[in-house]
Design a protein around this motif. Structure first.
Motif, mmCIF file in Angstrom:
data_model
loop_
_atom_site.group_PDB
_atom_site.id
_atom_site.type_symbol
_atom_site.label_atom_id
_atom_site.label_comp_id
_atom_site.label_asym_id
_atom_site.label_seq_id
_atom_site.Cartn_x
_atom_site.Cartn_y
_atom_site.Cartn_z
ATOM 1 N N GLU A 447 0.842 -1.192 0.000
ATOM 2 C CA GLU A 447 0.000 0.000 0.000
ATOM 3 C C GLU A 447 0.876 1.240 0.000
ATOM 4 O O GLU A 447 0.511 2.270 -0.551
ATOM 5 N N ASP A 448 2.043 1.117 0.633
ATOM 6 C CA ASP A 448 2.973 2.240 0.657
ATOM 7 C C ASP A 448 3.389 2.651 -0.748
ATOM 8 O O ASP A 448 3.467 3.837 -1.055
ATOM 9 N N GLN A 449 3.657 1.637 -1.566
ATOM 10 C CA GLN A 449 4.074 1.936 -2.944
ATOM 11 C C GLN A 449 2.947 2.618 -3.704
ATOM 12 O O GLN A 449 3.157 3.573 -4.435
ATOM 13 N N PHE A 451 0.435 4.315 -2.451
ATOM 14 C CA PHE A 451 0.187 5.673 -1.946
ATOM 15 C C PHE A 451 1.256 6.642 -2.454
ATOM 16 O O PHE A 451 0.959 7.785 -2.806
ATOM 17 N N TYR A 452 2.461 6.164 -2.480
ATOM 18 C CA TYR A 452 3.557 7.011 -2.986
ATOM 19 C C TYR A 452 3.255 7.454 -4.421
ATOM 20 O O TYR A 452 3.389 8.629 -4.765
ATOM 21 N N CYS A 453 2.841 6.499 -5.245
ATOM 22 C CA CYS A 453 2.475 6.830 -6.628
ATOM 23 C C CYS A 453 1.287 7.792 -6.649
ATOM 24 O O CYS A 453 1.285 8.785 -7.381
ATOM 25 N N GLU A 460 -4.492 4.528 -9.053
ATOM 26 C CA GLU A 460 -4.190 3.165 -8.631
ATOM 27 C C GLU A 460 -3.860 2.203 -9.775
ATOM 28 O O GLU A 460 -2.863 1.489 -9.723
ATOM 29 N N ARG B 50 -3.870 10.045 2.722
ATOM 30 C CA ARG B 50 -3.606 8.628 2.984
ATOM 31 C C ARG B 50 -4.852 7.975 3.595
ATOM 32 O O ARG B 50 -5.411 8.471 4.564
ATOM 33 N N ASP B 52 -5.380 5.227 5.231
ATOM 34 C CA ASP B 52 -5.330 4.556 6.539
ATOM 35 C C ASP B 52 -5.886 5.450 7.652
ATOM 36 O O ASP B 52 -6.322 4.964 8.683
ATOM 37 N N PRO B 72 -6.144 10.755 -3.162
ATOM 38 C CA PRO B 72 -4.781 11.297 -3.043
ATOM 39 C C PRO B 72 -4.238 11.813 -4.376
ATOM 40 O O PRO B 72 -3.612 12.885 -4.419
ATOM 41 N N GLU B 73 -4.485 11.058 -5.476
ATOM 42 C CA GLU B 73 -3.928 11.510 -6.757
ATOM 43 C C GLU B 73 -4.595 12.796 -7.234
ATOM 44 O O GLU B 73 -3.975 13.632 -7.873
ATOM 45 N N PHE B 84 8.205 12.689 1.230
ATOM 46 C CA PHE B 84 8.047 11.650 2.242
ATOM 47 C C PHE B 84 9.214 11.621 3.226
ATOM 48 O O PHE B 84 10.367 11.823 2.848
ATOM 49 N N ILE B 88 9.593 5.680 -0.733
ATOM 50 C CA ILE B 88 9.350 4.265 -1.001
ATOM 51 C C ILE B 88 10.157 3.787 -2.210
ATOM 52 O O ILE B 88 10.297 4.502 -3.194
ATOM 53 N N GLU B 89 10.652 2.571 -2.132
ATOM 54 C CA GLU B 89 11.388 1.994 -3.262
ATOM 55 C C GLU B 89 10.425 1.345 -4.255
ATOM 56 O O GLU B 89 9.516 0.638 -3.852
ATOM 57 N N ILE B 90 10.650 1.572 -5.526
ATOM 58 C CA ILE B 90 9.899 0.838 -6.549
ATOM 59 C C ILE B 90 10.914 0.206 -7.505
ATOM 60 O O ILE B 90 11.387 0.852 -8.437
ATOM 61 N N PHE B 98 9.341 7.112 -13.712
ATOM 62 C CA PHE B 98 8.400 7.488 -12.660
ATOM 63 C C PHE B 98 7.974 8.947 -12.812
ATOM 64 O O PHE B 98 6.797 9.283 -12.782
#
Lengths: 500, 250
Positions: A447-449, A451-453, A460, B50, B52, B72-73, B84, B88-90, B98
């Motif tokens: 979910e972190d990935q 949300f980051y996007c 999504e 977020r 959550d 969020p988007e 952040f 986060i790693e992708i 990206f």
């Protein structure tokens, strides 16, 4: 000239994937969900054998194809072997066993003569073309309307065929090769995948009706990627396809196999055989994007895909398998390399996606026989929904394979919590000098990935596509450009709505 | 630009933010400071959307629009950017790919055509030199194997490329050595203008030596308990948070 709508549709689907889908269509599709995109059904009368399988049926098929006696004998021998075999059940897949006597083993479209205009073409087929957005000229070519009456439309395919012929490259339907190049077919057919190799290979050997034949002469680098799309005038989406590809000494060929079957595919069972022969110093790159109907969201319907693919490498030869598999309800497939010659190289790059109730048991076998042979296996499994994906691989180092080397990497990506991913790597070494490495990882899209996007403005579905494509990058990079684009789209489509 | 009123929010039934009021106008730099666990990161996550976190009461208005209704988007498309704390790693997705996706998805939402490749490349080069970044950076997998400092620098690089109206920098200073901190802060200062705003979230005064805030707020137990100008930050640096805690009713 035989003309087969099935092949036409297949070729068109390939084309459609590449260029004619507008952004708006894509958007619409995202909004309306992810029902099977190629679900057109074209009702065309066909010339069909009665259901069931016996020697008479095989004689019927052979006669329909106007085959020489040796071919018939070969088929009959395969059939007798098949009769004594039982369907394998060691794979990690579950499905109702097909009733082999309830299948028709021969079906050819009736329409065969060259037509004068599109008015003579079955309107059902034309409707399908329209849905796929195919140009009129292409429609004419694919339905067998004589092209020479259309002055300014030199078809791509004709041009390609000419170029190939100049180089001495043979690229035709297997049935045509049996007629025109019997010496090559006789010499190589069944040498890599023997008739008795396995249950489905034996069945295929007895009843195959379609598929491709390709021969690259000594020292020739095939100037273009060969694709079934360019193999005009021949049926292709057979239930039992047979492909035979021979790269003579010091030659090179890249071959693309793309399949997206219509939803209403009455051939639920597909059992293809592909044989690759790379002679000394030759190189074969074989790429597959497979998008056969996977069944609906509840696991109803879908294609059973039981394929035997294998290649043999002579001295300094190289065979590279790349596959992106998103389709079929059940897949059983292990493209393999027999590294017979010294310094030969085998590679396997695979992305296998399963969603909903799909099951895949796929992987590779690298059989090292010669000295200094090398193999690489990169397998990326993606499981979503209630699906099950298994990697099954064998790395075997024979006693004479001094300094053989293998590197295997098997990764799994899980989406959601109802899917399953399994890895069955087998390693057998009979030579102390062998070096075999195996790495495996399992991960989830976090979910972190996502949300980051999202925070960077990426929604999504787009985010999942981005993350999945990143995960599959090592495999996608192996595909020829246009295929890679198609594969990326397929990955996104087959995983739509699978996180959340 | 941003107006937060009586915001209550929490996670898994625990209330973390207990009535936040905050207004940020265009051209302003605000800093939120506070001890660990006071709700600083929760505030940035809630503004960014977020899922959550559950907002139980209050409003977040951004440019006159209620952010609460937006995904969020969509908030990102409106110009809200969050750097952040832990990027986060992708794996397998390059920084370039990206950013391209990010920029073009944002442009699409704004009804614009994708940014032409040459324009994008030129802009990338420009912003990279601003942040003293190496070109090789662009072809690396997003945040994968990045050092702490590289990750933070990459966040600011993305911010520079996206040119948001409101940039929330969540502990951007942590993990940066003093040189990197100066470069990043310098970058933020250069990107600052009268039409955008910055919300800094930090533990320490040292970032504020480089990015000078117009307002400093102290967040404690889910509430802003004190606001002031940059001198408040200096005072906190000197005296710690204990005196603030003591001032609060038990």
């Amino acid at each position: 000239m035989p003309h087969a709508p099935a092949d036409a549709v297949k070729a068109l689907r390939y084309k459609q994937n590449n260029d004619s889908m507008s952004n708006e269509d894509q958007l619409l599709e995202e909004v309306t969900g992810s029902d099977y995109k190629y679900g057109f059904y074209t009702d065309i009368e066909s010339d069909k054998a009665p259901n069931g399988l016996n020697e008479d049926i095989i004689r019927f098929i052979s006669a329909k194809k106007n085959e020489p006696e040796w071919m018939l004998d070969w088929r009959l021998d395969a059939f007798r072997k098949w009769e004594k075999m039982t369907e394998p059940d060691w794979a990690n897949i579950h499905y109702p066993k097909p009733d082999f006597q309830a299948i028709s083993y021969y079906s050819a479209p009736k329409q065969k003569k060259t037509l004068d205009s599109l008015d003579e073409v079955d309107p059902e087929l034309l409707k399908t073309f329209e849905k796929l957005g195919i140009s009129l000229d292409e429609q004419k070519r694919l339905t067998g309307v004589a092209m020479d009456v259309v002055v300014d439309s030199v078809s791509v395919a004709t041009t390609f065929k000419k170029t190939l012929a100049e180089k001495g490259i043979i690229f035709c339907a297997i049935s045509e090769a049996i007629q025109e190049h019997p010496e090559l077919v006789k010499k190589y057919l069944g040498t890599v995948v023997p008739k008795s190799d396995n249950f489905y290979a034996a069945l295929n050997s007895a009843v195959f009706t379609d598929g491709s034949f390709c021969y690259i002469p000594k020292g020739v680098k095939c100037p273009m990627e060969l694709s079934t799309y360019f193999r005009i005038n021949e049926a292709g989406t057979g239930q039992f396809e047979r492909t035979l590809l021979i790269a003579d000494e010091d030659s090179y060929v890249s071959y693309l196999e793309g399949c997206t079957a219509p939803t209403r595919d009455e051939n639920q069972l597909h059992a293809a055989v592909v044989e690759l022969i790379a002679l000394d110093d030759a190189e074969i790159k074989y790429s597959t994007v497979q998008n056969w109907y996977p069944g609906d969201k509840n696991g109803k319907g879908g294609v059973f895909n039981f394929v035997t693919k294998r290649g043999i490498c002579e001295r300094n030869a190289k065979i590279s398998w790349t596959q992106v598999e998103t389709g079929s309800a059940v897949t059983w497939k292990y493209p393999s390399c027999i590294l017979k010659g010294e310094n030969s190289i085998g590679e396997f790059y695979s992305v296998a996606v399963t969603n909903n109730y799909q099951q895949a048991d796929t992987g590779t076998k690298m059989i090292h026989l010669g000295k200094n042979t090398k193999s690489t296996i990169i397998s990326k499994g993606i499981c979503a929904g209630k699906s099950n994906g298994s990697y099954r691989g064998l790395v075997k180092i024979g006693p004479r394979a001094e300094n053989a080397r293998n590197f295997s990497q098997c990764d799994s990506l899980l989406m959601g919590s109802s899917c399953g991913s399994h890895t069955f790597p087998y390693i057998e070494t009979q030579n102390k000098t062998a070096k075999v490495e195996h790495e495996a990882t399992t991960s989830k899209i976090g979910e972190d990935q996502i949300f980051y996007c999202n925070q960077r403005g990426i929604g999504e579905e787009e985010a999942i596509a981005l993350i999945v494509n990143g995960y599959c990058k090592d495999v996608l990079n192996q595909l020829p450009m246009e295929f890679a684009v198609e594969a990326q789209k397929l990955l996104a489509i087959s995983l739509e709505g699978s996180v959340g | 630009m941003l107006k937060i009123s009586n915001l209550h929010a929490g996670i898994d039934g625990t209330e973390i933010l207990k009535g936040i009021d905050l207004e940020i106008k265009a051209g302003e730099v605000h800093a939120i400071m506070g001890p660990n666990g006071s709700g600083k990161s929760t505030l940035s996550s809630v503004v960014a959307g977020r899922e959550d976190y559950e907002v139980t009461q209050g409003h977040i208005d951004f440019e006159g629009e209620d952010l609460m209704d937006l995904a969020p988007e969509e908030r990102a498309h409106k110009g809200v950017f969050l750097s952040f704390q832990y990027p986060i790693e992708i794996p397998g997705v390059t920084v370039t790919n990206f950013l391209k996706t990010s920029i073009n998805e944002t442009r699409k939402a704004q009804g614009l055509e994708p940014m032409p490749a040459n324009v994008m490349l030129k802009k990338m080069r420009e912003k990279m030199s601003l942040l003293e970044m190496d070109k090789g950076f662009l072809s690396r997998s997003l945040n994968e194997g990045f050092s702490g400092g590289e990750k933070k620098r990459n966040e600011i690089f993305q911010m520079a490329m996206l040119e948001p109206k409101l940039a929330i920098l969540d502990e951007t200073d942590s993990g940066l050595d003093i040189d990197a901190l100066r470069i990043v802060a310098n970058g933020v200062n250069k990107l600052k203008n009268k039409n955008n705003a910055v919300l800094l979230i930090t533990h320490y005064q040292r970032l504020l030596d480089y990015i000078v805030p117009d307002f400093v707020h102290v967040l404690y137990k889910g509430k802003i308990v004190k606001s002031g100008d940059k001198n408040l930050a200096l005072e906190l640096e000197e005296r710690g948070y204990d005196w603030i805690k003591e001032e609060q009713p038990a």
